[in-house]
Design a protein around this motif. Structure first.
Motif, PDB file in Angstrom:
ATOM      1  N   VAL A  65     -56.783  59.549 -31.353  1.00 43.08           N
ATOM      2  CA  VAL A  65     -56.612  60.675 -30.433  1.00 43.08           C
ATOM      3  C   VAL A  65     -55.265  61.347 -30.694  1.00 43.08           C
ATOM      4  CG1 VAL A  65     -56.363  61.323 -28.009  1.00 43.08           C
ATOM      5  CG2 VAL A  65     -58.125  59.701 -28.676  1.00 43.08           C
ATOM      6  N   LEU A  66     -54.231  60.527 -30.926  1.00 41.58           N
ATOM      7  CA  LEU A  66     -52.904  61.105 -31.177  1.00 41.58           C
ATOM      8  C   LEU A  66     -52.902  61.889 -32.494  1.00 41.58           C
ATOM      9  CD1 LEU A  66     -50.557  58.226 -29.997  1.00 41.58           C
ATOM     10  CD2 LEU A  66     -51.130  60.336 -28.823  1.00 41.58           C
ATOM     11  N   TYR A  67     -53.549  61.337 -33.548  1.00 42.75           N
ATOM     12  CA  TYR A  67     -53.621  62.079 -34.811  1.00 42.75           C
ATOM     13  C   TYR A  67     -54.290  63.436 -34.587  1.00 42.75           C
ATOM     14  CZ  TYR A  67     -52.744  57.570 -37.051  1.00 42.75           C
ATOM     15  OH  TYR A  67     -52.206  56.369 -37.406  1.00 42.75           O
ATOM     16  N   ALA A  68     -55.371  63.435 -33.782  1.00 38.85           N
ATOM     17  CA  ALA A  68     -56.145  64.659 -33.583  1.00 38.85           C
ATOM     18  C   ALA A  68     -55.332  65.731 -32.882  1.00 38.85           C
ATOM     19  CB  ALA A  68     -57.404  64.345 -32.774  1.00 38.85           C
ATOM     20  N   ILE A 113     -52.123  66.355 -33.537  1.00 41.40           N
ATOM     21  CA  ILE A 113     -50.981  66.801 -34.353  1.00 41.40           C
ATOM     22  C   ILE A 113     -51.049  68.292 -34.698  1.00 41.40           C
ATOM     23  CG2 ILE A 113     -49.879  66.539 -36.623  1.00 41.40           C
ATOM     24  CD1 ILE A 113     -50.358  63.533 -36.363  1.00 41.40           C
ATOM     25  N   PRO A 114     -52.195  68.834 -35.192  1.00 42.17           N
ATOM     26  CA  PRO A 114     -52.210  70.263 -35.531  1.00 42.17           C
ATOM     27  C   PRO A 114     -51.853  71.149 -34.341  1.00 42.17           C
ATOM     28  CG  PRO A 114     -54.329  69.224 -36.079  1.00 42.17           C
ATOM     29  CD  PRO A 114     -53.486  68.170 -35.494  1.00 42.17           C
ATOM     30  N   ALA A 115     -52.428  70.829 -33.163  1.00 40.04           N
ATOM     31  CA  ALA A 115     -52.137  71.638 -31.978  1.00 40.04           C
ATOM     32  C   ALA A 115     -50.656  71.581 -31.627  1.00 40.04           C
ATOM     33  CB  ALA A 115     -52.981  71.164 -30.800  1.00 40.04           C
ATOM     34  N   THR A 116     -50.033  70.384 -31.807  1.00 35.01           N
ATOM     35  CA  THR A 116     -48.606  70.251 -31.506  1.00 35.01           C
ATOM     36  C   THR A 116     -47.788  71.171 -32.395  1.00 35.01           C
ATOM     37  OG1 THR A 116     -49.075  67.937 -31.063  1.00 35.01           O
ATOM     38  CG2 THR A 116     -46.762  68.570 -31.220  1.00 35.01           C
ATOM     39  N   ILE A 117     -48.140  71.206 -33.688  1.00 25.49           N
ATOM     40  CA  ILE A 117     -47.378  72.039 -34.619  1.00 25.49           C
ATOM     41  C   ILE A 117     -47.511  73.519 -34.266  1.00 25.49           C
ATOM     42  CG2 ILE A 117     -47.217  72.751 -37.038  1.00 25.49           C
ATOM     43  CD1 ILE A 117     -48.207  69.882 -37.744  1.00 25.49           C
ATOM     44  N   VAL A 118     -48.749  73.964 -34.028  1.00 25.43           N
ATOM     45  CA  VAL A 118     -48.949  75.390 -33.725  1.00 25.43           C
ATOM     46  C   VAL A 118     -48.292  75.757 -32.397  1.00 25.43           C
ATOM     47  CG1 VAL A 118     -50.686  77.148 -33.321  1.00 25.43           C
ATOM     48  CG2 VAL A 118     -51.050  75.440 -35.086  1.00 25.43           C
ATOM     49  N   ARG A 164     -65.041  60.872 -36.419  1.00 26.11           N
ATOM     50  CA  ARG A 164     -64.642  59.471 -36.427  1.00 26.11           C
ATOM     51  C   ARG A 164     -65.432  58.628 -35.424  1.00 26.11           C
ATOM     52  NH1 ARG A 164     -62.387  57.066 -40.605  1.00 26.11           N
ATOM     53  NH2 ARG A 164     -60.580  58.164 -41.410  1.00 26.11           N
ATOM     54  N   GLY A 165     -66.229  59.273 -34.614  1.00 24.70           N
ATOM     55  CA  GLY A 165     -67.004  58.525 -33.626  1.00 24.70           C
ATOM     56  C   GLY A 165     -66.197  58.081 -32.424  1.00 24.70           C
ATOM     57  N   VAL A 166     -65.004  58.654 -32.220  1.00 25.52           N
ATOM     58  CA  VAL A 166     -64.200  58.290 -31.050  1.00 25.52           C
ATOM     59  C   VAL A 166     -64.843  58.860 -29.788  1.00 25.52           C
ATOM     60  CG1 VAL A 166     -61.972  58.619 -29.923  1.00 25.52           C
ATOM     61  CG2 VAL A 166     -62.076  58.093 -32.358  1.00 25.52           C
ATOM     62  N   ILE A 167     -65.351  60.109 -29.889  1.00 29.15           N
ATOM     63  CA  ILE A 167     -66.059  60.704 -28.759  1.00 29.15           C
ATOM     64  C   ILE A 167     -67.463  61.061 -29.223  1.00 29.15           C
ATOM     65  CG2 ILE A 167     -63.989  61.616 -27.678  1.00 29.15           C
ATOM     66  CD1 ILE A 167     -64.708  64.341 -28.833  1.00 29.15           C
ATOM     67  N   GLY A 218     -60.786  67.930 -32.011  1.00 27.73           N
ATOM     68  CA  GLY A 218     -61.998  67.417 -31.380  1.00 27.73           C
ATOM     69  C   GLY A 218     -63.073  67.116 -32.407  1.00 27.73           C
ATOM     70  N   LEU A 219     -63.203  68.000 -33.410  1.00 28.18           N
ATOM     71  CA  LEU A 219     -64.203  67.759 -34.460  1.00 28.18           C
ATOM     72  C   LEU A 219     -63.859  66.498 -35.237  1.00 28.18           C
ATOM     73  CD1 LEU A 219     -64.866  71.380 -35.738  1.00 28.18           C
ATOM     74  CD2 LEU A 219     -66.264  69.962 -34.221  1.00 28.18           C
ATOM     75  N   TYR A 220     -62.547  66.269 -35.473  1.00 26.82           N
ATOM     76  CA  TYR A 220     -62.122  65.033 -36.141  1.00 26.82           C
ATOM     77  C   TYR A 220     -62.525  63.815 -35.325  1.00 26.82           C
ATOM     78  CZ  TYR A 220     -58.856  61.280 -37.332  1.00 26.82           C
ATOM     79  OH  TYR A 220     -58.303  60.066 -37.635  1.00 26.82           O
ATOM     80  N   LEU A 221     -62.321  63.896 -33.984  1.00 23.30           N
ATOM     81  CA  LEU A 221     -62.695  62.767 -33.129  1.00 23.30           C
ATOM     82  C   LEU A 221     -64.203  62.530 -33.159  1.00 23.30           C
ATOM     83  CD1 LEU A 221     -60.471  63.191 -29.937  1.00 23.30           C
ATOM     84  CD2 LEU A 221     -60.103  61.715 -31.898  1.00 23.30           C
TER      85      LEU A 221
END
Lengths: 226, 344
Positions: free
Chosen positions: B24-27, B29-34, B231-234, B225-228
């Protein structure tokens, strides 16, 4: 047979109407935005409780079992009307603040429960004492919750005391140097505050195993003993 | 050579709570940068303060509950709560806002209900809502995006940190000169002044769909969210149902009166929609557990959010919608229990 100490302790602490029996929660949660509001409603409730208990105890020989609740409610309603009109006449501003919650004392289950369980089975003196200690327990819970919510929610204490004691008390209000966290003064704060007060009481009552038992639970446990 | 026999299970599960939380934290990261590129350092400062407060509260509560501190706090769930809270609060906030929010979220909303796995309400949203209704002034200090207005000065790292710690803005600048209403706020206010949506959206605060800057941040939330999902997290049920519920309501009313009701695109890329759909409503503890339950849960959050945004007192209502639906989860789970073969 009836021990004075037991009656007083039960009302104020062991069977506290607000923190153990969880009766009369509607006024408890709704009115305790400040300490003074809680104190005022607690005093009004105590007055009704004591006189109701004494009246019920006096007529307990003449009660018809099938109609007893009706009679209790009639007595309580008459007394609450008297308290309501008295407050309107002599403590007008406080009456405005408490508003609907003085008439709503009628629906406070703690009073009905006292009449049903205690007053209709004891002599007038004991009944009055039971009403007084139950009322004191309820008032203490109202004061504690009202005080905590006022400090955390508004950063003041004793605000509005002049409504209860007259203009001489206006200077007593304590203003803390913080603004307060508004949520404590709003309805969610009432629920959280009450839950924390009950948790504190259970913590203080814990035995050496860390388990807290109420008077009701203890009575039930004793009943199951051989 | 060792032939020591180990008891079952011999196949260890591929996921664990710490791994899920890390993903979840990795997912995010992009939003944090932007977000940092558009709105400055405030988000990162809030994140650091919130994480520190959440970990401190976690350790304190574990100690008070007589639990071991190490395994209890190593699952990083408190960190996720703190990071989500930091995204929800304005970037320019005094230090005690993220600290109090994260502390309340972890201690009150998580541990008092029995710790991770037993909490009824989403901790990050409880922290956010308590802050929102307790400190309405501090919680509206949103910043304009970079490039919004050349005359508006952007705070550097040190002046932003200085404001967070001491409450002082650089000399000569009033706090009101730095802050700016959010796009959802502006729409609500403009409609209240009887202006049409087309007039309101002429402002420089608006981009292609949502607010300038905000739509890219929200796009990054969708990417995470697509990454999650990958990965099957959600699972897909809650995000799809939430977006359908919100955009369905928005589309229906937008077709009827486009001058008063914002387009589905604006609702999708504005406010907390995509953060909520992928990261908040999908919290495995507080969301419904059955597939049908998740569809109802998500759709209702979308619809309630739309109702609060359109007719309510607050510009965004996702947090309230999530908390309301959290309360219905036991009921949803009870009535959407899948039928087991052979049982009725």
């Amino acid at each position: 047979m009836t021990d004075v100490k037991t009656v007083v302790l039960d009302g104020i602490w062991r069977n506290n109407p607000a923190l153990v029996q969880l009766l009369g929660l509607c006024p408890l949660l709704a009115i305790t935005t400040t300490l003074v509001n809680g104190l005022a409603l607690g005093l009004a409730t105590t007055a009704v409780l004591v006189v109701t208990n004494m009246t019920v105890s006096l007529i307990r020989g003449a009660l018809i079992p099938a109609a007893r609740i009706l009679v209790f409610v009639l007595i309580i309603a008459s007394l609450v009307t008297i308290v309501d009109l008295l407050a309107n006449a002599y403590l007008y501003e406080l009456h405005q603040t408490l508003g609907l919650f003085i008439p709503l004392i009628v629906t406070n289950c703690a009073i009905l429960a006292q009449a049903e369980v205690f007053a209709s089975r004891h002599s007038i003196g004991v009944a009055a004492l039971g009403g007084l200690s139950t009322g004191a327990g309820f008032t203490m819970a109202l004061i504690a919750l009202g005080g905590c919510r006022e400090i955390v929610g508004q950063g003041t204490l004793f605000a509005g005391l002049e409504q209860l004691l007259g203009d001489a008390a206006a200077g007593i209000v304590i203003n803390l140097p913080v603004d307060g966290i508004l949520v404590a003064a709003l309805p969610p704060g009432a629920f959280f505050g009450l839950a924390l007060l009950i948790a504190l009481k259970n913590y203080l009552d814990r035995d050496k195993h860390g388990v807290s038992t109420t008077a009701t639970q203890r009575a039930q446990a004793e009943k199951h003993l051989p | 050579m060792s032939f020591a026999l180990k008891p079952a299970p011999h196949v260890t599960p591929a996921t664990s709570v710490p791994l899920v939380m890390r993903r979840v934290l990795y997912a995010l990261i992009p939003a944090t940068i932007v977000y940092t590129a558009y709105f400055g350092w405030g988000l990162l400062i809030n994140m650091v303060i919130a994480v520190a407060a959440a970990l401190a509260a976690e350790a304190l509560m574990l100690r008070a509950r007589r639990r071991a501190i190490r395994p209890g706090s190593a699952d990083a769930s408190a960190v996720v709560t703190a990071i989500l809270l930091a995204f929800a609060i304005p970037p320019l906030a005094p230090w005690w806002i993220p600290a109090l929010g994260a502390g309340v979220a972890v201690s009150l909303a998580k541990h008092l209900y029995g710790g991770l796995g037993s909490n009824l309400f989403n901790p990050a949203m409880v922290g956010y809502v308590i802050l929102l209704i307790s400190f309405p002034v501090e919680m509206t200090q949103w910043l304009p995006p970079v490039g919004f207005d050349p005359s508006v000065q952007q705070l550097g790292f040190w002046s932003n940190l200085n404001y967070a710690l001491t409450g002082h803005t650089p000399s000569g600048i009033d706090i009101d000169a730095l802050t700016q209403a959010t796009p959802l706020d502006q729409v609500k206010e403009g409609l209240g002044q009887m202006r049409t949506l087309d007039e309101i959206r002429l402002g420089r605060l608006f981009g292609f769909y949502g607010g300038r800057g905000w739509e890219w941040i929200n796009g990054c939330f969708a990417l995470g969210g697509l990454y999650l999902l990958y990965r099957g997290v959600i699972r897909w049920h809650i995000p799809v149902a939430l977006i359908t519920g919100l955009c369905g309501c928005a589309a229906a009313l937008h077709i009827i009166d486009p001058s008063r009701y914002s387009s589905p695109g604006f609702h999708l890329f504005g406010g907390a929609t995509l953060l909520g759909a992928f990261f908040i409503a999908t919290d495995p503890v507080t969301a419904a557990a059955t597939d049908r339950g998740r569809l109802i849960f998500g759709a209702a959050i979308g619809a309630i959010t739309y109702a609060i945004r359109t007719w309510g007192g607050y510009p965004d209502g996702l947090a309230f919608a999530v908390l309301l639906m959290n309360a219905t989860v036991p009921l949803l789970d009870r009535y959407t229990r899948p039928r087991i073969y052979g049982h009725f």
